[in-house]
Every structure is written in C-alpha cells, then in structure tokens.
Design a protein around this motif. Sequence first.
Motif, PDB file in Angstrom:
ATOM      1  N   UNK A 114       0.739  -1.082  -0.123  1.00  0.00           N
ATOM      2  CA  UNK A 114      -0.071  -0.055   0.066  1.00  0.00           C
ATOM      3  C   UNK A 114       0.872   1.177   0.116  1.00  0.00           C
ATOM      4  N   UNK A 115       0.496   2.125  -0.770  1.00  0.00           N
ATOM      5  CA  UNK A 115       1.526   3.374  -0.946  1.00  0.00           C
ATOM      6  C   UNK A 115       0.855   4.650  -0.011  1.00  0.00           C
ATOM      7  N   UNK A 116       1.909   5.384   0.037  1.00  0.00           N
ATOM      8  CA  UNK A 116       1.525   6.617   0.827  1.00  0.00           C
ATOM      9  C   UNK A 116       0.197   7.412   0.152  1.00  0.00           C
ATOM     10  N   UNK A 117      -0.671   7.825   1.188  1.00  0.00           N
ATOM     11  CA  UNK A 117      -1.878   8.488   0.523  1.00  0.00           C
ATOM     12  C   UNK A 117      -2.963   7.566  -0.271  1.00  0.00           C
ATOM     13  N   UNK A 118      -2.745   6.280  -0.279  1.00  0.00           N
ATOM     14  CA  UNK A 118      -3.709   5.619  -1.035  1.00  0.00           C
ATOM     15  C   UNK A 118      -4.556   5.127   0.009  1.00  0.00           C
ATOM     16  N   UNK A 119      -5.985   4.830  -0.672  1.00  0.00           N
ATOM     17  CA  UNK A 119      -7.079   4.269   0.085  1.00  0.00           C
ATOM     18  C   UNK A 119      -7.330   2.898  -0.363  1.00  0.00           C
ATOM     19  N   UNK A 120      -7.373   2.024   0.347  1.00  0.00           N
ATOM     20  CA  UNK A 120      -7.840   0.566   0.354  1.00  0.00           C
ATOM     21  C   UNK A 120      -8.830  -0.027   1.107  1.00  0.00           C
ATOM     22  N   UNK A 121      -9.827  -0.773   0.585  1.00  0.00           N
ATOM     23  CA  UNK A 121     -10.717  -1.362   1.287  1.00  0.00           C
ATOM     24  C   UNK A 121     -10.475  -3.153   1.109  1.00  0.00           C
ATOM     25  N   UNK A 122     -10.661  -3.453   2.241  1.00  0.00           N
ATOM     26  CA  UNK A 122     -10.549  -4.972   2.601  1.00  0.00           C
ATOM     27  C   UNK A 122     -12.253  -5.583   2.777  1.00  0.00           C
ATOM     28  N   UNK A 123     -12.391  -6.211   1.777  1.00  0.00           N
ATOM     29  CA  UNK A 123     -13.774  -6.653   2.106  1.00  0.00           C
ATOM     30  C   UNK A 123     -13.890  -8.308   1.968  1.00  0.00           C
ATOM     31  N   UNK A 124     -15.020  -8.818   2.315  1.00  0.00           N
ATOM     32  CA  UNK A 124     -15.107  -9.957   2.326  1.00  0.00           C
ATOM     33  C   UNK A 124     -16.177 -10.761   3.636  1.00  0.00           C
ATOM     34  N   UNK A 125     -16.575 -11.790   3.514  1.00  0.00           N
ATOM     35  CA  UNK A 125     -17.769 -12.189   4.457  1.00  0.00           C
ATOM     36  C   UNK A 125     -17.351 -12.347   5.548  1.00  0.00           C
ATOM     37  N   UNK A 126     -18.013 -12.354   6.775  1.00  0.00           N
ATOM     38  CA  UNK A 126     -17.784 -12.702   8.013  1.00  0.00           C
ATOM     39  C   UNK A 126     -16.961 -13.933   8.344  1.00  0.00           C
ATOM     40  N   UNK A 127     -15.836 -13.907   9.072  1.00  0.00           N
ATOM     41  CA  UNK A 127     -14.985 -15.010   9.178  1.00  0.00           C
ATOM     42  C   UNK A 127     -14.106 -15.315   8.066  1.00  0.00           C
ATOM     43  N   UNK A 166     -14.731  -1.610  10.109  1.00  0.00           N
ATOM     44  CA  UNK A 166     -16.337  -1.506   9.875  1.00  0.00           C
ATOM     45  C   UNK A 166     -16.919  -0.159  10.656  1.00  0.00           C
ATOM     46  N   UNK A 167     -16.263   1.074  10.080  1.00  0.00           N
ATOM     47  CA  UNK A 167     -16.683   2.137  10.849  1.00  0.00           C
ATOM     48  C   UNK A 167     -17.906   2.503  10.776  1.00  0.00           C
ATOM     49  N   UNK A 168     -18.806   2.065   9.845  1.00  0.00           N
ATOM     50  CA  UNK A 168     -20.059   2.241   9.570  1.00  0.00           C
ATOM     51  C   UNK A 168     -21.054   1.321  10.073  1.00  0.00           C
ATOM     52  N   UNK A 169     -20.441   0.045  10.628  1.00  0.00           N
ATOM     53  CA  UNK A 169     -21.358  -1.173  10.740  1.00  0.00           C
ATOM     54  C   UNK A 169     -22.313  -1.000  11.618  1.00  0.00           C
ATOM     55  N   UNK A 187     -23.503   7.374   6.130  1.00  0.00           N
ATOM     56  CA  UNK A 187     -23.245   8.205   4.976  1.00  0.00           C
ATOM     57  C   UNK A 187     -22.244   9.442   5.621  1.00  0.00           C
ATOM     58  N   UNK A 188     -22.712   9.965   6.782  1.00  0.00           N
ATOM     59  CA  UNK A 188     -21.912  11.119   7.327  1.00  0.00           C
ATOM     60  C   UNK A 188     -20.780  10.716   7.833  1.00  0.00           C
ATOM     61  N   UNK A 189     -20.337   9.596   8.412  1.00  0.00           N
ATOM     62  CA  UNK A 189     -19.032   9.192   8.800  1.00  0.00           C
ATOM     63  C   UNK A 189     -18.248   8.898   7.650  1.00  0.00           C
ATOM     64  N   UNK A 190     -18.887   8.240   6.723  1.00  0.00           N
ATOM     65  CA  UNK A 190     -18.365   7.676   5.422  1.00  0.00           C
ATOM     66  C   UNK A 190     -17.724   8.887   4.839  1.00  0.00           C
ATOM     67  N   UNK A 240     -19.630  -3.198   3.344  1.00  0.00           N
ATOM     68  CA  UNK A 240     -20.418  -2.250   2.506  1.00  0.00           C
ATOM     69  C   UNK A 240     -19.740  -2.289   1.211  1.00  0.00           C
ATOM     70  N   UNK A 241     -20.358  -2.812   0.030  1.00  0.00           N
ATOM     71  CA  UNK A 241     -19.774  -2.632  -1.203  1.00  0.00           C
ATOM     72  C   UNK A 241     -19.612  -1.098  -1.788  1.00  0.00           C
ATOM     73  N   UNK A 242     -20.685  -0.293  -1.305  1.00  0.00           N
ATOM     74  CA  UNK A 242     -20.594   1.231  -1.779  1.00  0.00           C
ATOM     75  C   UNK A 242     -19.479   1.888  -0.951  1.00  0.00           C
ATOM     76  N   UNK A 243     -19.382   1.479   0.144  1.00  0.00           N
ATOM     77  CA  UNK A 243     -18.348   2.368   0.933  1.00  0.00           C
ATOM     78  C   UNK A 243     -17.117   1.805   0.584  1.00  0.00           C
TER      79      UNK A 243
END
Length: 240
Positions: free
Chosen positions: A31-44, A168-171, A179-182, A202-205
Amino acid sequence: MSTLLQVKEVTKTVRSNGEDLKILKECNFAISKSESVAIIGRSGSGKSTLLSLLAGLDTATSGEIWLAGQPLHQLNEEKRAFLRKKHVGFVFQSFMLVQSLTALENVMLPLELSLRKNAKQQALELLEKVGLSDRGHHFPNQLSGGEQQRVAVARAFASKPDILFADEPTGNLDAENGQKVEALLFELNAQAGTTLVLVTHDRNLAKRCQRQLVMHAGELSEETAIREESTQNNGRVHVA
C-alpha cells in the motif's frame, strides 16, 4: 509513490480443538502513501485478523509486515506500541471512546499523550470539522451512535497519522449516520493526505476507495483481478 505498508507471505495460524487452523494464507500486497484501500469479505474470512496484524495489534505466525520502513514482525509489543503511537490512527465499529471523558477530552487524549502544544484548541477545531463543536462537553453516553463515531473519527485524525485503519466504521450506524461518517473519513483523509485502510462488508463504501482487496477463506485477491478472471476460469489472483 513510495510504499508505506508492505506485506510478504503473511500467515496466521491458531490452535482450535487440538488442531492448527490457518486463518490467513500467504498474503502479499503493498500500500502506497496517501492511498485508500478497502478489505472486503464475508464474516469469518479473516479480514479483521489481517487488519490487526497490519496495525501491529497482533503478530503473524510467519511472513513479514513492514510499516513506515519498520519490520513489525521483528518488534516486541513495546516497540510496536511506539510505532502505532507515531504513525497509526484507528476507527473501530464500536467507537471505543473513553466513557469517563467528554467528547472534547477524547479528542484531546492522543494529542496530550504526544505532548502536543495547544491540544485543546486543536481538538476544538477537529470537533468543528466533524460538526460537533456544540457537543464537546457531552460524555459518550449523552451522544448518539453517529455522534460518537464522528468523535472517534476526529480523535483518529488528531495525531495526524500516516495511516488510518478503520474496522467496519459504519457497521453500527443507520444509513444516514453511516453516510455522514463515510463522507468525513474520505474528506479528512483527502485533506491530511493520510493512507486509509478500511475493513467493510459495505460494497458502496469499498468502492469509494482506490483499490479493493477481497478476503475469502484466508486468501487475499484483488477485486479488479477477480472480475477479470471470473469470466475466464474463476481463478484466484494473489496480489503481488
């Protein structure tokens, strides 16, 4: 763009019912500096475990994790804590505010621990940025869930971290507050140039991030690679 976080052949194994259970399997990515990365996947799937390793809250069974040029995999807890204090911010699903402190005092806390000057003034400015300038004297139990998470976001950015981990910041929030926190996360992230790594279902996030990494049964794949490969042979592609 320089690399801030490097993961090489990282595995995590735990004992369960007398057997070894591999939670993470040879994960590789950077992951590079200033990059935004999401890690997604099912529970567990292992995504929260991976986040804990990246932040130095837990240690891998094998492999290497380099954060800000430092080998997390070689550091003891005291040195990992120092590295976190210097480079890392956190936002958790359950807010993790100190209940005995006001909103203002919660935001001031990392500033005071870092011996920053004008901690109160900086904290007030951050509360204003997250729309809570009139709630600074309230305790967490006097705030709504959305307000508590906005305080947590302000606290996370207070120490101007090089990298912010959000689990999970909006979980725990309804759609409107989520949406506000996002919006706050990405707005403050852009202003500060902070690297953002978040775990979410959250796929949209996730789509708001520059990259999406997918965890499936402990294995890590690049989202774009999955879309391309799934139409051909349903193969999994490890991130180099």
